[in-house]
Design a protein around this motif. Structure first.
Motif, PDB file in Angstrom:
ATOM      1  N   TRP A  72      -3.458 -61.571 -24.996  1.00 49.93           N
ATOM      2  CA  TRP A  72      -2.976 -59.817 -24.325  1.00 49.93           C
ATOM      3  C   TRP A  72      -1.560 -59.777 -24.076  1.00 49.93           C
ATOM      4  CZ3 TRP A  72      -6.206 -55.734 -23.996  1.00 49.93           C
ATOM      5  CH2 TRP A  72      -7.488 -56.057 -24.122  1.00 49.93           C
ATOM      6  N   ARG A  73      -0.953 -60.974 -24.147  1.00 49.66           N
ATOM      7  CA  ARG A  73       0.604 -60.926 -23.554  1.00 49.66           C
ATOM      8  C   ARG A  73       1.253 -60.047 -24.671  1.00 49.66           C
ATOM      9  NH1 ARG A  73       1.559 -67.200 -22.236  1.00 49.66           N
ATOM     10  NH2 ARG A  73      -0.165 -67.423 -20.554  1.00 49.66           N
ATOM     11  N   TYR A  74       0.818 -60.000 -25.948  1.00 50.90           N
ATOM     12  CA  TYR A  74       1.364 -59.019 -27.105  1.00 50.90           C
ATOM     13  C   TYR A  74       1.010 -57.810 -27.058  1.00 50.90           C
ATOM     14  CZ  TYR A  74       2.668 -64.002 -28.620  1.00 50.90           C
ATOM     15  OH  TYR A  74       2.870 -65.198 -28.659  1.00 50.90           O
ATOM     16  N   VAL A  75       0.022 -57.375 -26.582  1.00 49.56           N
ATOM     17  CA  VAL A  75      -0.636 -56.122 -26.426  1.00 49.56           C
ATOM     18  C   VAL A  75      -0.225 -55.326 -25.224  1.00 49.56           C
ATOM     19  CG1 VAL A  75      -2.823 -54.760 -26.401  1.00 49.56           C
ATOM     20  CG2 VAL A  75      -2.786 -57.018 -27.560  1.00 49.56           C
ATOM     21  N   VAL A  76      -0.036 -56.071 -24.023  1.00 49.85           N
ATOM     22  CA  VAL A  76       0.226 -55.292 -22.886  1.00 49.85           C
ATOM     23  C   VAL A  76       1.499 -54.447 -23.118  1.00 49.85           C
ATOM     24  CG1 VAL A  76       0.782 -55.829 -20.460  1.00 49.85           C
ATOM     25  CG2 VAL A  76      -1.295 -56.764 -21.459  1.00 49.85           C
ATOM     26  N   PRO A  77       2.787 -55.130 -23.422  1.00 46.31           N
ATOM     27  CA  PRO A  77       3.920 -54.187 -23.248  1.00 46.31           C
ATOM     28  C   PRO A  77       3.800 -53.083 -24.153  1.00 46.31           C
ATOM     29  CG  PRO A  77       4.363 -56.592 -23.784  1.00 46.31           C
ATOM     30  CD  PRO A  77       2.770 -56.429 -23.939  1.00 46.31           C
ATOM     31  N   GLY A  78       3.018 -52.994 -25.509  1.00 49.48           N
ATOM     32  CA  GLY A  78       2.826 -51.770 -26.036  1.00 49.48           C
ATOM     33  C   GLY A  78       1.976 -50.828 -25.434  1.00 49.48           C
ATOM     34  N   ALA A  79       1.014 -51.297 -24.746  1.00 50.84           N
ATOM     35  CA  ALA A  79       0.060 -50.436 -23.957  1.00 50.84           C
ATOM     36  C   ALA A  79       0.755 -50.003 -22.793  1.00 50.84           C
ATOM     37  CB  ALA A  79      -1.205 -51.134 -23.594  1.00 50.84           C
ATOM     38  N   LEU A  80       1.428 -50.566 -22.107  1.00 45.23           N
ATOM     39  CA  LEU A  80       2.243 -50.094 -20.801  1.00 45.23           C
ATOM     40  C   LEU A  80       2.957 -48.962 -21.398  1.00 45.23           C
ATOM     41  CD1 LEU A  80       2.912 -53.029 -18.385  1.00 45.23           C
ATOM     42  CD2 LEU A  80       1.059 -51.517 -18.473  1.00 45.23           C
ATOM     43  N   ALA A  81       3.836 -49.249 -22.251  1.00 43.10           N
ATOM     44  CA  ALA A  81       4.836 -48.280 -22.866  1.00 43.10           C
ATOM     45  C   ALA A  81       4.242 -46.849 -23.344  1.00 43.10           C
ATOM     46  CB  ALA A  81       5.601 -48.945 -24.159  1.00 43.10           C
ATOM     47  N   ALA A  82       2.941 -47.033 -23.888  1.00 45.64           N
ATOM     48  CA  ALA A  82       2.276 -45.807 -24.316  1.00 45.64           C
ATOM     49  C   ALA A  82       1.801 -45.227 -22.821  1.00 45.64           C
ATOM     50  CB  ALA A  82       1.219 -46.147 -25.290  1.00 45.64           C
ATOM     51  N   LEU A  83       1.370 -45.907 -22.011  1.00 52.20           N
ATOM     52  CA  LEU A  83       0.750 -45.493 -20.817  1.00 52.20           C
ATOM     53  C   LEU A  83       2.295 -44.539 -19.869  1.00 52.20           C
ATOM     54  CD1 LEU A  83      -1.460 -45.148 -18.591  1.00 52.20           C
ATOM     55  CD2 LEU A  83      -0.713 -47.293 -17.633  1.00 52.20           C
ATOM     56  N   VAL A  84       3.143 -45.475 -19.707  1.00 52.59           N
ATOM     57  CA  VAL A  84       4.162 -45.015 -18.936  1.00 52.59           C
ATOM     58  C   VAL A  84       4.862 -43.587 -19.751  1.00 52.59           C
ATOM     59  CG1 VAL A  84       6.603 -45.325 -18.119  1.00 52.59           C
ATOM     60  CG2 VAL A  84       4.629 -46.842 -17.873  1.00 52.59           C
ATOM     61  N   PHE A  85       5.102 -43.727 -20.935  1.00 52.94           N
ATOM     62  CA  PHE A  85       6.000 -42.616 -21.760  1.00 52.94           C
ATOM     63  C   PHE A  85       5.098 -41.830 -22.520  1.00 52.94           C
ATOM     64  CE2 PHE A  85       8.596 -46.584 -21.756  1.00 52.94           C
ATOM     65  CZ  PHE A  85       9.635 -46.047 -20.926  1.00 52.94           C
ATOM     66  N   ILE A  86       3.948 -41.827 -22.489  1.00 53.62           N
ATOM     67  CA  ILE A  86       2.834 -40.624 -23.300  1.00 53.62           C
ATOM     68  C   ILE A  86       2.023 -40.343 -22.185  1.00 53.62           C
ATOM     69  CG2 ILE A  86       1.726 -40.437 -25.164  1.00 53.62           C
ATOM     70  CD1 ILE A  86       2.971 -42.400 -26.747  1.00 53.62           C
ATOM     71  N   VAL A  87       0.844 -41.305 -21.860  1.00 50.70           N
ATOM     72  CA  VAL A  87      -0.254 -40.733 -21.222  1.00 50.70           C
ATOM     73  C   VAL A  87      -0.032 -40.039 -19.900  1.00 50.70           C
ATOM     74  CG1 VAL A  87      -2.107 -41.610 -20.212  1.00 50.70           C
ATOM     75  CG2 VAL A  87      -1.589 -42.638 -22.423  1.00 50.70           C
ATOM     76  N   VAL A  88       0.946 -40.822 -18.958  1.00 53.65           N
ATOM     77  CA  VAL A  88       1.367 -40.563 -17.746  1.00 53.65           C
ATOM     78  C   VAL A  88       2.235 -39.165 -17.915  1.00 53.65           C
ATOM     79  CG1 VAL A  88       2.652 -40.562 -15.702  1.00 53.65           C
ATOM     80  CG2 VAL A  88       1.121 -42.611 -16.501  1.00 53.65           C
ATOM     81  N   PRO A  89       3.126 -38.676 -18.542  1.00 56.76           N
ATOM     82  CA  PRO A  89       3.909 -37.555 -18.862  1.00 56.76           C
ATOM     83  C   PRO A  89       2.935 -36.419 -19.245  1.00 56.76           C
ATOM     84  CG  PRO A  89       5.186 -38.993 -19.751  1.00 56.76           C
ATOM     85  CD  PRO A  89       3.986 -39.848 -19.526  1.00 56.76           C
ATOM     86  N   MET A  90       2.225 -36.727 -20.142  1.00 54.35           N
ATOM     87  CA  MET A  90       1.126 -35.706 -20.863  1.00 54.35           C
ATOM     88  C   MET A  90       0.039 -35.409 -19.770  1.00 54.35           C
ATOM     89  SD  MET A  90       0.976 -33.786 -23.238  1.00 54.35           S
ATOM     90  CE  MET A  90       0.243 -32.378 -22.641  1.00 54.35           C
ATOM     91  N   GLY A  91      -0.157 -36.367 -19.177  1.00 55.41           N
ATOM     92  CA  GLY A  91      -1.456 -36.013 -18.054  1.00 55.41           C
ATOM     93  C   GLY A  91      -0.919 -35.244 -16.854  1.00 55.41           C
TER      94      GLY A  91
END
Length: 517
Positions: A72-91
């Motif tokens: 999961w160490r390789y998945v978390v950075p990309g998931a957090l980036a998508a959450l912070v820069f895509i999901v949160v602003p769009m939400g």
């Protein structure tokens, strides 16, 4: 049997050790920064957001410490980036679309109420009190003398903080131990934070170096949460539908407050004529702009790619470099240059047309010419991308197909329409859809080239003939007199749904194409 082991170079071990140390230091620094953000959120009373950040932080620490969660160490950075820069602003954008957020409704309800309660009404220009600031040990007292000859004096208090100081009526005039004017001037900042309260509730605030002015609170909060106007005793209630405190006669009080309006913004877009008509105009032009630009850039790119793959052409590498330059130059440089070239009075393009044909087109004042200019400039900026893609795909076509076509007596046009175009059309289709989506939101081009001009004169909102949905939304949010952020967010949500649909179609086409191969 002896097993030989290669010794690990000492330099490599040291490098890995330093790398691990740097990564650990970066992790500790990120943890400290995150904790500082949590503290700031708590100080700002954003407890829910702080709890969310703590939860994400705890999950991240667990993932990077627990050995079973190594993958999961390789998945978390990309998931957090998508959450912070895509999901949160769009939400956040979608959430704002369900409110009345605008320049007239900036404050939350509690803050707007505090602003009203902090307002005061002066009792008149003559209702002033002379004052003297007196020393009382380490503390201070203030003595007042009204125009009616009455004297008042406060109890000792500490200067240096915002406070309400009650004063009582005194039979004697303030004594002569008052501080000199020089000392009063030095304490001005502290005195401005003092509100003296007379026995009848009248508030006194400093108006000059020797005078306080009498005032009363303009509004008083009632037990049921409503307000009362102290000037005339009228009851004031919060109108959540309008986002204002409202008097009984319908008069609203500024500032307004943010409130939830449900689907009202979306309903307004499609039902109110002043929003529906410009929206439909802009939407039709946006579809046309994106479609035509995708077609033009693809056609021009493919034609140039075919020409550059012609083996008999000399200096192909030079032509490739020159034709790629429009893509290498940033749009923030290219577009203002074109704006100057198309200038109606001093632009080189109109100068040449005037010399050759005696015409000076109004590129920025005529809607058809302005749109043609936008299409032309964007085609110039976008064709190198399509050219590079087409060149790569053409290289993958077997030469045997062209040799067989030559033996059959086919010409260049037949080869292009029967071999080249069909073979590159399928793999490039998803990229064409992506290009359509990019042009759909091409705010940079419109903002730097025309800023939407020429504007329509028959609309209530600012919109022009070259505005796309992105620039139309921007103008509603930041250039309209009301700065209706909520309505702009509602339009942005609609644009997001359109682009998201295009992305899904793109993925479907890519998946189908891959399965067929």
């Amino acid at each position: 049997m002896t097993t030989l082991t290669m010794p690990v170079p000492e330099v490599g071990v040291r490098r890995r050790g330093w790398l691990h140390l740097l990564l650990a230091a970066a992790g500790v620094l990120a943890l400290l920064v995150s904790l500082a953000v949590v503290v700031m959120l708590i100080a700002a009373r954003q407890h829910l957001t702080a709890a969310g950040v703590m939860a994400v932080l705890g999950a991240g620490v667990l993932i990077y410490i627990h050995p079973r969660l190594y993958a999961w160490r390789y998945v978390v950075p990309g998931a957090l980036a998508a959450l912070v820069f895509i999901v949160v602003p769009m939400g956040y954008t979608v959430a704002i679309g369900f409110t009345n957020y605008s320049s007239e409704h900036l404050l939350p309800f509690e803050r707007a109420t505090e602003v009203l309660l902090s307002r005061t009404n002066s009792d008149g220009a003559g209702a002033g009190f002379d004052f003297r600031l007196m020393k009382d040990g380490a503390r201070h007292r203030i003595g007042f003398t009204g125009e009616d000859g009455k004297h008042y004096v406060s109890a000792p208090f500490d200067l240096g903080q915002a406070q309400r100081v009650p004063v009582a009526e005194s039979s004697a005039e303030p004594d002569d131990s008052a501080l000199p004017l020089k000392s009063v001037i030095a304490l001005q900042d502290a005195l401005k934070q003092v509100t003296a309260v007379l026995p009848d509730g009248t508030e006194l605030r400093q108006s000059s170096l020797r005078r306080f002015v009498a005032s009363r609170p303009a509004y008083t909060r009632n037990a049921d949460g409503s307000l009362t106007d102290n000037a005339d005793g009228v009851r004031i209630e919060a109108n959540w539908a309008a986002g204002y405190w409202q008097r009984a006669d319908g008069q609203t009080l500024a500032p307004g407050f943010r409130a939830s309006v449900g689907w009202n913004n979306y309903v307004r877009i499609f039902t109110e004529q002043r929003f529906l008509e410009p929206f439909l105009r802009v939407f039709a032009w946006t579809i046309s702009f994106a479609g035509l630009n995708t077609l033009f850039t693809f056609a021009l790119g493919v034609v140039l790619a075919v020409a550059l793959n012609w083996t008999a052409l000399r200096g192909r590498n030079f032509y490739r470099i020159m034709l790629f330059l429009p893509y290498a130059v940033p749009a923030f440089i290219s577009i203002p240059v074109f704006r100057g070239l198309f200038n109606e009075n001093l632009g080189e393009i109109n100068m040449v047309l005037d010399q050759l044909f005696g015409i000076r087109p109004g590129w920025f004042s005529d809607a058809t010419l302005a749109r043609s200019m936008v299409l032309l400039v964007n085609a110039w900026l976008g064709y190198p991308y399509m050219m590079i893609l087409a060149m790569g795909l053409i290289k993958a076509i077997p030469d045997e197909l062209y040799e067989a076509s030559a033996l059959a007596g086919a010409g260049p046009l037949t080869n292009f329409f029967r071999i080249t175009l069909p073979l590159i059309a399928r793999p490039i289709a998803p990229l064409l859809i992506a290009s359509f989506a990019t042009n759909f939101n091409n705010l940079t081009l419109i903002a730097l080239l025309t800023n939407g001009a020429p504007d329509y004169l028959d609309t209530a909102v600012p919109v022009g003939a070259t505005d796309l949905l992105a620039s139309y939304t921007y103008r509603i949010a930041f250039q309209d007199s009301g700065q209706n952020y909520a309505l702009a967010c509602a339009i942005s949500s609609i644009v997001f749904l359109i682009v998201a649909t295009l992305a899904v179609v793109n993925l479907k086409l890519f998946k189908v194409g891959r399965e067929e191969r």
